[in-house]
Scaffold this active site. Structure first.
Site, PDB file in Angstrom:
ATOM      1  N   LYS A   4       5.652   2.314 -24.680  1.00  0.00           N
ATOM      2  CA  LYS A   4       4.332   2.883 -24.966  1.00  0.00           C
ATOM      3  C   LYS A   4       3.898   2.469 -26.365  1.00  0.00           C
ATOM      4  O   LYS A   4       4.525   2.832 -27.356  1.00  0.00           O
ATOM      5  CB  LYS A   4       4.372   4.409 -24.894  1.00  0.00           C
ATOM      6  CG  LYS A   4       2.966   5.004 -24.922  1.00  0.00           C
ATOM      7  CD  LYS A   4       2.969   6.505 -25.139  1.00  0.00           C
ATOM      8  CE  LYS A   4       2.829   6.873 -26.591  1.00  0.00           C
ATOM      9  NZ  LYS A   4       1.588   6.449 -27.240  1.00  0.00           N
ATOM     10  N   THR A  54       7.215  13.432 -35.984  1.00  0.00           N
ATOM     11  CA  THR A  54       7.381  13.055 -34.579  1.00  0.00           C
ATOM     12  C   THR A  54       8.836  12.684 -34.298  1.00  0.00           C
ATOM     13  O   THR A  54       9.385  13.056 -33.253  1.00  0.00           O
ATOM     14  CB  THR A  54       6.477  11.850 -34.222  1.00  0.00           C
ATOM     15  OG1 THR A  54       5.190  12.050 -34.787  1.00  0.00           O
ATOM     16  CG2 THR A  54       6.352  11.662 -32.733  1.00  0.00           C
ATOM     17  N   GLU A 114      12.927   4.991 -36.637  1.00  0.00           N
ATOM     18  CA  GLU A 114      12.466   4.337 -37.874  1.00  0.00           C
ATOM     19  C   GLU A 114      11.219   5.076 -38.309  1.00  0.00           C
ATOM     20  O   GLU A 114      10.185   4.996 -37.655  1.00  0.00           O
ATOM     21  CB  GLU A 114      12.209   2.859 -37.597  1.00  0.00           C
ATOM     22  CG  GLU A 114      12.320   2.024 -38.846  1.00  0.00           C
ATOM     23  CD  GLU A 114      11.018   1.960 -39.612  1.00  0.00           C
ATOM     24  OE1 GLU A 114      10.904   2.683 -40.631  1.00  0.00           O
ATOM     25  OE2 GLU A 114      10.115   1.233 -39.210  1.00  0.00           O
ATOM     26  N   CYS A 125       5.116   1.026 -43.616  1.00  0.00           N
ATOM     27  CA  CYS A 125       6.122   2.006 -44.042  1.00  0.00           C
ATOM     28  C   CYS A 125       6.916   1.491 -45.242  1.00  0.00           C
ATOM     29  O   CYS A 125       7.543   2.268 -45.948  1.00  0.00           O
ATOM     30  CB  CYS A 125       7.045   2.350 -42.888  1.00  0.00           C
ATOM     31  SG  CYS A 125       7.726   0.910 -42.078  1.00  0.00           S
ATOM     32  N   GLU A 128       4.080  11.168 -47.883  1.00  0.00           N
ATOM     33  CA  GLU A 128       3.647   9.838 -47.450  1.00  0.00           C
ATOM     34  C   GLU A 128       2.133   9.853 -47.195  1.00  0.00           C
ATOM     35  O   GLU A 128       1.652  10.613 -46.363  1.00  0.00           O
ATOM     36  CB  GLU A 128       4.385   9.444 -46.168  1.00  0.00           C
ATOM     37  CG  GLU A 128       4.113   8.011 -45.764  1.00  0.00           C
ATOM     38  CD  GLU A 128       4.783   7.624 -44.447  1.00  0.00           C
ATOM     39  OE1 GLU A 128       4.820   8.451 -43.528  1.00  0.00           O
ATOM     40  OE2 GLU A 128       5.252   6.473 -44.354  1.00  0.00           O
TER      41      GLU A 128
HETATM   42  O1  TXE Z   1       2.409   8.604 -35.838  1.00  0.00           O
HETATM   43  P1  TXE Z   1       3.094   9.291 -34.653  1.00  0.00           P
HETATM   44  P2  TXE Z   1       0.869   8.455 -36.086  1.00  0.00           P
HETATM   45  C1  TXE Z   1       3.424   7.887 -40.400  1.00  0.00           C
HETATM   46  C2  TXE Z   1       2.257   7.924 -41.324  1.00  0.00           C
HETATM   47  C3  TXE Z   1       1.155   8.433 -40.478  1.00  0.00           C
HETATM   48  C4  TXE Z   1       1.897   9.427 -39.627  1.00  0.00           C
HETATM   49  C5  TXE Z   1       1.252   9.726 -38.330  1.00  0.00           C
HETATM   50  O2  TXE Z   1       2.526   8.804 -42.375  1.00  0.00           O
HETATM   51  O3  TXE Z   1       0.138   9.027 -41.196  1.00  0.00           O
HETATM   52  O4  TXE Z   1       3.153   8.813 -39.405  1.00  0.00           O
HETATM   53  O5  TXE Z   1       0.918   8.507 -37.652  1.00  0.00           O
HETATM   54  C6  TXE Z   1       3.975   8.513 -30.214  1.00  0.00           C
HETATM   55  N1  TXE Z   1       6.835  12.122 -27.929  1.00  0.00           N
HETATM   56  N2  TXE Z   1       3.663   6.595 -39.810  1.00  0.00           N
HETATM   57  O6  TXE Z   1       0.032   9.592 -35.696  1.00  0.00           O
HETATM   58  O7  TXE Z   1       2.279  10.439 -34.199  1.00  0.00           O
HETATM   59  C7  TXE Z   1       2.554   8.103 -30.521  1.00  0.00           C
HETATM   60  O8  TXE Z   1       1.743   8.146 -29.379  1.00  0.00           O
HETATM   61  C8  TXE Z   1       6.878  10.791 -27.834  1.00  0.00           C
HETATM   62  C9  TXE Z   1       4.785   5.886 -40.289  1.00  0.00           C
HETATM   63  O9  TXE Z   1       0.528   7.162 -35.498  1.00  0.00           O
HETATM   64  O10 TXE Z   1       4.500   9.497 -35.048  1.00  0.00           O
HETATM   65  C10 TXE Z   1       2.766   6.704 -31.053  1.00  0.00           C
HETATM   66  O11 TXE Z   1       2.963   5.784 -29.981  1.00  0.00           O
HETATM   67  N3  TXE Z   1       6.063   9.966 -28.502  1.00  0.00           N
HETATM   68  C11 TXE Z   1       5.121   4.747 -39.497  1.00  0.00           C
HETATM   69  C12 TXE Z   1       4.068   6.852 -31.842  1.00  0.00           C
HETATM   70  O12 TXE Z   1       4.718   7.994 -31.284  1.00  0.00           O
HETATM   71  C13 TXE Z   1       5.161  10.494 -29.336  1.00  0.00           C
HETATM   72  C14 TXE Z   1       4.090   4.055 -38.748  1.00  0.00           C
HETATM   73  C15 TXE Z   1       3.860   7.096 -33.345  1.00  0.00           C
HETATM   74  O13 TXE Z   1       2.983   8.192 -33.504  1.00  0.00           O
HETATM   75  C16 TXE Z   1       5.061  11.882 -29.500  1.00  0.00           C
HETATM   76  C17 TXE Z   1       3.015   4.889 -38.301  1.00  0.00           C
HETATM   77  C18 TXE Z   1       5.950  12.717 -28.742  1.00  0.00           C
HETATM   78  N4  TXE Z   1       5.925  14.052 -28.813  1.00  0.00           N
HETATM   79  C19 TXE Z   1       2.837   6.111 -38.855  1.00  0.00           C
HETATM   80  N5  TXE Z   1       4.079  12.141 -30.376  1.00  0.00           N
HETATM   81  C20 TXE Z   1       6.190   3.822 -39.942  1.00  0.00           C
HETATM   82  N6  TXE Z   1       7.221   4.315 -40.586  1.00  0.00           N
HETATM   83  O14 TXE Z   1       6.132   2.650 -39.678  1.00  0.00           O
HETATM   84  C21 TXE Z   1       3.574  10.952 -30.762  1.00  0.00           C
HETATM   85  N7  TXE Z   1       4.211   9.955 -30.121  1.00  0.00           N
END
Ligand code: TXE
Length: 479
Positions: free
Chosen positions: A173, A230, A248, A282, A383
């Site tokens: 996904k 998450t 990660e 990140c 962050e």
């Molecule tokens: O991340 P999410 P988001 C950080 C950054 C950002 C924050 C939120 O601080 O502001 O995370 O970003 C899926 N079960 N990073 O909203 O929500 C979701 O659909 C399973 C750091 O994008 O963690 C997406 O595909 N999956 C980072 C993925 O998880 C779930 C990069 C990431 O979403 C889920 C991006 C659940 N319950 C954001 N909930 C890095 N370190 O690279 C969400 N998802």
């Protein structure tokens, strides 16, 4: 444009026929829809993956390698199309998508296509006991890969390539915020001859589609990149089911600058490590600590250079900083600029939304530098994940080391110095999974990649990824 799920080699609608709007961050307009997939869609993807597994796991390494390398070549042949799609979906400058995101996605497939032919397991001879142990590395079965929006295809393929190279079948996904290149990848996989069901791509929200993957009793491993909150939630769901987990997560990485560094190289690289991809990586060095003897000079030079960066439409070739990924994310980043002011941080440059002509509803923000009053303030602890960095002076090694480590995260750190002994001392003590010295984001795909503390568990990259996606089984034979 309507994106569909890719299940068992076919592009299909979600069973519920429910859809989510997809926005173009450069102009704030809806330009398509993606499936709001349910548990039933994830189940269909799982069934396809399970059916494909017996044959795919028995496919020769040479054949798997050939298909992965073919996918890589097709991505390269479609570079323009993929780069345009990535830029439109995410808001990043097209030049960046063309030189970083898509080439790296192609490299991920080529790298793991080659790596699998070199992967080996161990044998242990038990001397004096007439016995030998050999360890098989068997694919797990059906695995789940969940990726974020900041480097959409780059991070999606970083998981999928090692998973399928090692003989697994995948339910994947991408982020619902940036689904487009993952959708296009399905077409490429077909053309490359990847058998039906080996890779299944299900689109939808994290809390429904993502959750269904994590909860699925027969998806035995989850590789996730995304936010720390998450990651913690996923661990809670997956741990009692004894799933293998690779997480990660976020970072709040220190960029530590000593007076003896190569100044110009440091300055130019620090601009990149602060603002590349609108600061939404990140690995960005969002906390800059500068030797007090060069602090005032650095501050003046850095701010002057940043003021020259062009915030603009992602498709303009001279744009340095494109749009942030979404409206809620822009709002979140702007809130942190207000927090900085409340905490007596000084905004040295930036801080405001940018209106780009003809794209007035796009999500643009000036690159922002905050002189922070303390390493403990919120903007130095949380962050932000946008084009916002803090700067602070330090007087000695111990002080900066303490500040660098005093956050909950531990993904990467950057060190600028030409003193070898200091490099060794600091590298040993920095709490991070990755330390760059006199460079930033230089990546050799064979190296372990991941963080400590709240930045996650497990390592991706090279044989680490192939180990994650295989289960070791030891066989002991007495002769
Ligand atoms: O991340 P999410 P988001 C950080 C950054 C950002 C924050 C939120 O601080 O502001 O995370 O970003 C899926 N079960 N990073 O909203 O929500 C979701 O659909 C399973 C750091 O994008 O963690 C997406 O595909 N999956 C980072 C993925 O998880 C779930 C990069 C990431 O979403 C889920 C991006 C659940 N319950 C954001 N909930 C890095 N370190 O690279 C969400 N998802």
């Amino acid at each position: 444009m309507n994106i569909k799920n890719y299940i068992n080699g076919e592009f299909i609608k979600p069973t519920s026929n429910e859809w989510i709007d997809n926005y173009n961050p450069s102009n704030g307009e809806v330009y398509g829809q993606i499936p709001n997939s349910s548990k039933a869609d994830v189940e269909n993807a799982y069934i396809a993956a399970k059916a494909a597994f017996p044959s795919w796991s028995q496919t020769t390494l040479e054949e798997r390698s050939r298909i992965l390398i073919k996918i890589s070549e097709l991505l390269e042949a479609n570079l323009e199309r993929f780069a345009e799609a990535e830029s439109k979906d995410n808001g990043k400058p097209i030049s960046l998508a063309k030189t970083v995101d898509i080439p790296r996605a192609a490299s991920n497939f080529r790298f793991f296509g080659n790596a699998i032919t070199q992967f080996a397991s161990e044998s242990h001879e038990s001397a004096g006991e007439n016995a030998i142990n050999y360890t098989l590395r068997q694919p797990i079965g059906v695995v789940g890969c969940i990726s974020p929006w900041n480097l959409p295809l780059y991070l999606f393929t970083w998981k999928i390539a090692p998973a399928i190279a090692s003989g697994n079948c995948v339910v994947a996904k991408p982020s619902e915020v940036t689904p487009l290149t993952a959708y296009l990848l399905g077409e490429i996989c077909d053309e490359a001859g990847l058998p039906k069901g080996v890779l299944n791509i299900v689109h939808g929200l994290g809390t429904t589609t993502g959750q269904a993957i994590v909860e699925h009793p027969d998806i035995k491993a989850i590789s996730f990149t995304g936010g720390t909150a998450t990651g913690a939630h996923i661990a809670k769901v997956a741990a009692p089911m004894f799933k293998k987990l690779s997480l990660e997560l976020g970072g709040k990485n220190p960029n530590i600058i000593f007076a003896d560094c190569d100044y110009d190289d440091m300055l130019n690289t620090t601009i990149r490590s602060s603002f590349a991809n609108q600061g939404q990586i990140c690995l960005c060095g969002s906390r800059i600590f500068v030797d007090s003897s060069i602090y005032e000079k650095f501050k003046a030079d850095f701010v002057e250079k940043i003021k020259q960066l062009k915030v603009g439409h992602p498709s303009d070739s001279d744009t340095n900083i494109g749009a942030l990924v979404s409206k809620p994310h822009l709002e979140k980043v702007k809130t942190y600029i207000e927090v900085a002011k409340e905490e007596n941080g000084k905004i040295l440059c930036g801080g405001n939304k940018v209106t780009v002509k003809n794209y007035e509803n796009g999500y643009y923000l000036e690159p922002t530098v905050i002189e922070a009053p303390s390493d403990e303030c919120r903007v130095n602890q949380e962050e932000i994940f946008g084009p916002v960095v803090t700067i602070m002076p330090f007087d000695n090694e111990d002080e900066v080391l303490q500040m660098a480590n005093k956050v909950k995260y531990g993904l990467s750190a950057t060190l600028w110095t030409n003193d070898l002994k200091r490099t060794m001392r600091m590298s040993n003590q920095l709490q991070a999974g990755i330390v760059w010295v006199n460079t930033w984001m230089m990546r050799d795909l064979r190296t372990p990649f991941g963080g400590v503390k709240a930045s996650g568990v497990g390592r991706e990259g090279g044989f680490e990824a192939l180990r994650f996606f295989t289960e070791p089984k030891n066989i002991c034979i007495k002769y």
